[in-house]
Design a protein around this motif. Structure first.
Motif, PDB file in Angstrom:
ATOM      1  N   PHE A 210       1.270  -1.546  -0.307  1.00  0.00           N
ATOM      2  CA  PHE A 210      -0.016  -0.154   0.379  1.00  0.00           C
ATOM      3  C   PHE A 210       0.967   1.428   0.036  1.00  0.00           C
ATOM      4  CE2 PHE A 210      -3.384   2.918   2.793  1.00  0.00           C
ATOM      5  CZ  PHE A 210      -4.075   2.828   1.185  1.00  0.00           C
ATOM      6  N   SER A 211       0.523   2.222  -0.479  1.00  0.00           N
ATOM      7  CA  SER A 211       0.585   3.458  -0.428  1.00  0.00           C
ATOM      8  C   SER A 211       2.631   3.972  -0.637  1.00  0.00           C
ATOM      9  CB  SER A 211       0.193   4.284   0.706  1.00  0.00           C
ATOM     10  OG  SER A 211       0.470   5.392   0.938  1.00  0.00           O
ATOM     11  N   GLY A 212       3.204   4.430   0.638  1.00  0.00           N
ATOM     12  CA  GLY A 212       4.193   4.232  -0.888  1.00  0.00           C
ATOM     13  C   GLY A 212       4.996   2.993  -0.543  1.00  0.00           C
ATOM     14  N   GLY A 213       4.648   1.742  -0.612  1.00  0.00           N
ATOM     15  CA  GLY A 213       5.439   0.700  -0.953  1.00  0.00           C
ATOM     16  C   GLY A 213       4.899   0.580  -2.350  1.00  0.00           C
ATOM     17  N   ARG A 234      -2.837  -2.180  -3.488  1.00  0.00           N
ATOM     18  CA  ARG A 234      -4.172  -1.965  -3.087  1.00  0.00           C
ATOM     19  C   ARG A 234      -4.535  -0.576  -3.715  1.00  0.00           C
ATOM     20  NH1 ARG A 234      -4.057  -1.744   3.575  1.00  0.00           N
ATOM     21  NH2 ARG A 234      -5.388  -0.798   2.714  1.00  0.00           N
ATOM     22  N   GLY A 235      -3.458   0.240  -4.531  1.00  0.00           N
ATOM     23  CA  GLY A 235      -3.745   1.157  -5.464  1.00  0.00           C
ATOM     24  C   GLY A 235      -4.229   2.445  -4.612  1.00  0.00           C
ATOM     25  N   GLY A 236      -3.547   2.852  -3.525  1.00  0.00           N
ATOM     26  CA  GLY A 236      -3.542   4.224  -2.449  1.00  0.00           C
ATOM     27  C   GLY A 236      -2.500   5.070  -2.626  1.00  0.00           C
ATOM     28  N   ALA A 237      -2.398   5.848  -3.580  1.00  0.00           N
ATOM     29  CA  ALA A 237      -1.256   7.458  -4.134  1.00  0.00           C
ATOM     30  C   ALA A 237      -1.959   8.341  -3.680  1.00  0.00           C
ATOM     31  CB  ALA A 237      -2.103   6.827  -5.766  1.00  0.00           C
ATOM     32  N   HIS A 238      -2.599   8.751  -2.905  1.00  0.00           N
ATOM     33  CA  HIS A 238      -2.673  10.738  -2.190  1.00  0.00           C
ATOM     34  C   HIS A 238      -2.081  10.326  -1.272  1.00  0.00           C
ATOM     35  CE1 HIS A 238      -6.163  10.179  -5.007  1.00  0.00           C
ATOM     36  NE2 HIS A 238      -5.046  10.247  -6.163  1.00  0.00           N
ATOM     37  N   PRO A 239      -1.475  10.633  -0.954  1.00  0.00           N
ATOM     38  CA  PRO A 239      -1.194  11.921   0.372  1.00  0.00           C
ATOM     39  C   PRO A 239      -1.993  12.338   1.678  1.00  0.00           C
ATOM     40  CG  PRO A 239       0.644  12.715  -1.463  1.00  0.00           C
ATOM     41  CD  PRO A 239      -0.865  11.626  -1.354  1.00  0.00           C
ATOM     42  N   THR A 240      -2.021  11.604   2.727  1.00  0.00           N
ATOM     43  CA  THR A 240      -3.303  11.845   3.395  1.00  0.00           C
ATOM     44  C   THR A 240      -3.321  12.612   4.606  1.00  0.00           C
ATOM     45  OG1 THR A 240      -3.906  10.279   2.436  1.00  0.00           O
ATOM     46  CG2 THR A 240      -5.267  10.833   4.651  1.00  0.00           C
ATOM     47  N   ALA A 241      -3.983  13.754   5.237  1.00  0.00           N
ATOM     48  CA  ALA A 241      -4.382  14.345   6.389  1.00  0.00           C
ATOM     49  C   ALA A 241      -4.950  12.949   7.934  1.00  0.00           C
ATOM     50  CB  ALA A 241      -4.181  15.520   6.769  1.00  0.00           C
ATOM     51  N   ARG A 242      -4.348  12.776   8.876  1.00  0.00           N
ATOM     52  CA  ARG A 242      -5.158  12.616   9.577  1.00  0.00           C
ATOM     53  C   ARG A 242      -5.974  13.958  10.421  1.00  0.00           C
ATOM     54  NH1 ARG A 242      -3.773   6.241  11.781  1.00  0.00           N
ATOM     55  NH2 ARG A 242      -3.163   5.391   9.467  1.00  0.00           N
ATOM     56  N   VAL A 243      -7.319  13.842  11.095  1.00  0.00           N
ATOM     57  CA  VAL A 243      -7.298  14.832  11.742  1.00  0.00           C
ATOM     58  C   VAL A 243      -9.014  13.621  12.888  1.00  0.00           C
ATOM     59  CG1 VAL A 243      -9.095  16.843  11.414  1.00  0.00           C
ATOM     60  CG2 VAL A 243      -8.017  16.121   9.682  1.00  0.00           C
ATOM     61  N   PRO A 244      -8.873  14.343  13.832  1.00  0.00           N
ATOM     62  CA  PRO A 244     -10.075  13.954  14.716  1.00  0.00           C
ATOM     63  C   PRO A 244     -11.433  14.440  14.725  1.00  0.00           C
ATOM     64  CG  PRO A 244      -8.581  15.381  16.229  1.00  0.00           C
ATOM     65  CD  PRO A 244      -7.780  14.985  14.758  1.00  0.00           C
ATOM     66  N   VAL A 253      -8.401  12.443   5.195  1.00  0.00           N
ATOM     67  CA  VAL A 253      -8.602  12.950   3.976  1.00  0.00           C
ATOM     68  C   VAL A 253      -7.149  13.005   3.010  1.00  0.00           C
ATOM     69  CG1 VAL A 253      -9.418  14.925   2.824  1.00  0.00           C
ATOM     70  CG2 VAL A 253      -9.982  14.300   5.274  1.00  0.00           C
ATOM     71  N   PRO A 254      -7.205  12.618   1.586  1.00  0.00           N
ATOM     72  CA  PRO A 254      -6.117  12.470   0.837  1.00  0.00           C
ATOM     73  C   PRO A 254      -5.652  14.176   0.801  1.00  0.00           C
ATOM     74  CG  PRO A 254      -7.584  10.622   0.719  1.00  0.00           C
ATOM     75  CD  PRO A 254      -8.041  11.596   1.387  1.00  0.00           C
ATOM     76  N   THR A 255      -4.985  14.401   0.587  1.00  0.00           N
ATOM     77  CA  THR A 255      -4.554  16.089   0.654  1.00  0.00           C
ATOM     78  C   THR A 255      -4.044  16.766  -0.898  1.00  0.00           C
ATOM     79  OG1 THR A 255      -3.280  16.233   1.860  1.00  0.00           O
ATOM     80  CG2 THR A 255      -5.082  17.068   2.823  1.00  0.00           C
ATOM     81  N   ALA A 256      -3.528  15.490  -1.193  1.00  0.00           N
ATOM     82  CA  ALA A 256      -2.252  16.155  -2.407  1.00  0.00           C
ATOM     83  C   ALA A 256      -2.737  14.764  -3.300  1.00  0.00           C
ATOM     84  CB  ALA A 256      -1.276  15.120  -1.858  1.00  0.00           C
ATOM     85  N   ARG A 257      -1.796  14.454  -4.545  1.00  0.00           N
ATOM     86  CA  ARG A 257      -1.264  12.880  -5.123  1.00  0.00           C
ATOM     87  C   ARG A 257      -0.089  13.142  -5.442  1.00  0.00           C
ATOM     88  NH1 ARG A 257      -3.332  14.541 -10.629  1.00  0.00           N
ATOM     89  NH2 ARG A 257      -3.539  17.113 -10.497  1.00  0.00           N
ATOM     90  N   SER A 258       0.002  11.248  -6.303  1.00  0.00           N
ATOM     91  CA  SER A 258       1.073  11.653  -7.331  1.00  0.00           C
ATOM     92  C   SER A 258       1.046  11.875  -8.622  1.00  0.00           C
ATOM     93  CB  SER A 258       1.380  10.216  -6.917  1.00  0.00           C
ATOM     94  OG  SER A 258       1.879  10.216  -5.435  1.00  0.00           O
ATOM     95  N   ILE A 259       1.467  12.291  -9.299  1.00  0.00           N
ATOM     96  CA  ILE A 259       1.926  12.276 -11.101  1.00  0.00           C
ATOM     97  C   ILE A 259       3.676  11.681 -11.459  1.00  0.00           C
ATOM     98  CG2 ILE A 259       1.757  13.764 -12.466  1.00  0.00           C
ATOM     99  CD1 ILE A 259       0.767  15.389 -11.079  1.00  0.00           C
ATOM    100  N   ASN A 260       3.187  10.200 -12.090  1.00  0.00           N
ATOM    101  CA  ASN A 260       4.264   9.863 -12.942  1.00  0.00           C
ATOM    102  C   ASN A 260       4.813  10.571 -13.356  1.00  0.00           C
ATOM    103  OD1 ASN A 260       5.932   7.681 -13.621  1.00  0.00           O
ATOM    104  ND2 ASN A 260       5.828   7.891 -11.655  1.00  0.00           N
ATOM    105  N   PRO A 261       5.901  10.771 -13.330  1.00  0.00           N
ATOM    106  CA  PRO A 261       6.431  11.566 -15.126  1.00  0.00           C
ATOM    107  C   PRO A 261       6.517  11.101 -15.951  1.00  0.00           C
ATOM    108  CG  PRO A 261       8.313  11.136 -12.992  1.00  0.00           C
ATOM    109  CD  PRO A 261       6.882  11.332 -12.303  1.00  0.00           C
TER     110      PRO A 261
END
Length: 292
Positions: A210-213, A234-244, A253-261
């Protein structure tokens, strides 16, 4: 207002304000409000509420990072400062040996690296370098990401740098909604251990990866530096914030997204697809047969 209503209101407010694709937030809210009106969340314990809402969120928008998470231990309701979150993650990384679970020389002088997470580059760098120093004499390398749960983009950047010469390889970009800034990630010019060049690399993946892996696997595949063996991730490409949003509930909440060049896209929702598809439990033996 009931506790459940307050949780849903707070979670939807955070998603609307921060989700990396703002054009999708209206459909997300409409889905959750519709399910709420149907009584789908009535009578649920908080843990069950999180599971049900997460399923509905991902039905409305197939983003694996978009979730409600339940915590057995109560969490402070103040939003965690960035430096506190970073310290907490670095402590977790240290307790897990910066993700390096196993480094081994297999028969036939094949190196084996078992990574369970991608630690931040600064605290994890010495562990990464120690692993790559041990693997330097091998003739080929297997990087096992089958149990890798994710991690830090800078850690992915550092790991990738060991497999390319110099600092001129463009690995990934990350666009952040809040700032509108796109940050580029390139290979690093200076490393603390030898680079692993001109030798074959096989990466093992599973449905758990997942994610960084996934980013590590995706970058190496897109740049044709490794062969992937195993299962679609699994398919998770978005850096995410955790908010209580309640003492025992957080919204992610995914706040950013990866774009492969290379590909112009990422692995969100579809996973990273290996060139050699086999059940995860057969991936290591399959990789060994490829390299022998």
């Amino acid at each position: 207002m009931t506790t459940h209503e307050a949780i849903l209101d707070a979670a939807l407010d955070r998603i609307t304000a921060g989700y990396v694709f703002p054009d999708r937030t209206a459909a997300i809210e409409a889905t959750i409000r519709g399910r709420q009106a149907e009584g789908a969340y009535e009578g649920l314990e908080e843990r069950e509420l999180c599971e049900r809402v997460t399923a509905d969120l991902q039905s409305a928008c197939p983003d694996k990072h978009l979730r409600l998470l339940w915590s057995e231990e109560p969490q402070p309701m103040d939003e965690e400062p960035e430096e506190v979150a970073r310290e907490r993650f670095e402590r977790y990384a240290r307790e897990n040996n910066y993700g390096v679970r196993r480094v081994e020389q297999l028969d036939g002088n094949i190196g084996y690296l078992d990574l369970r997470m991608i630690a931040p580059a600064e605290p994890g760098g010495p562990a990464f370098a120690a692993a790559m120093q041990l693997l330097a004499p091998t003739d080929a390398l297997i990087v096992d990401l089958r149990q890798c749960s994710g991690g830090a983009p800078e850690g992915v950047q550092l790991w990738c740098s060991y497999f390319f010469a110099g600092d001129e390889v463009h690995l990934n970009d990350i666009y952040e909604r809040k700032t509108g800034v796109t940050r580029q990630y390139w290979t690093l010019g200076h490393l603390a251990a030898p680079r692993y060049l001109d030798r074959r690399v096989v990466v093992l993946t599973s449905g758990f990866t997942f994610s960084g892996g996934e980013e590590l696997a995706y970058n190496l595949k897109a740049l044709k530096r490794a062969t992937l063996v195993g299962e679609t991730t699994r398919g998770g490409a978005h850096p995410t914030a955790r908010v209580p949003v309640a003492p025992h509930v957080m919204v992610t909440v995914p706040t950013a997204r990866s774009i492969n060049p290379v590909t112009g896209t990422n692995w969100e929702g579809v996973g990273v697809v290996p060139e050699v598809e086999v059940p995860a439990e057969d991936a290591l033996e399959t990789a060994l047969n490829l390299l022998r």
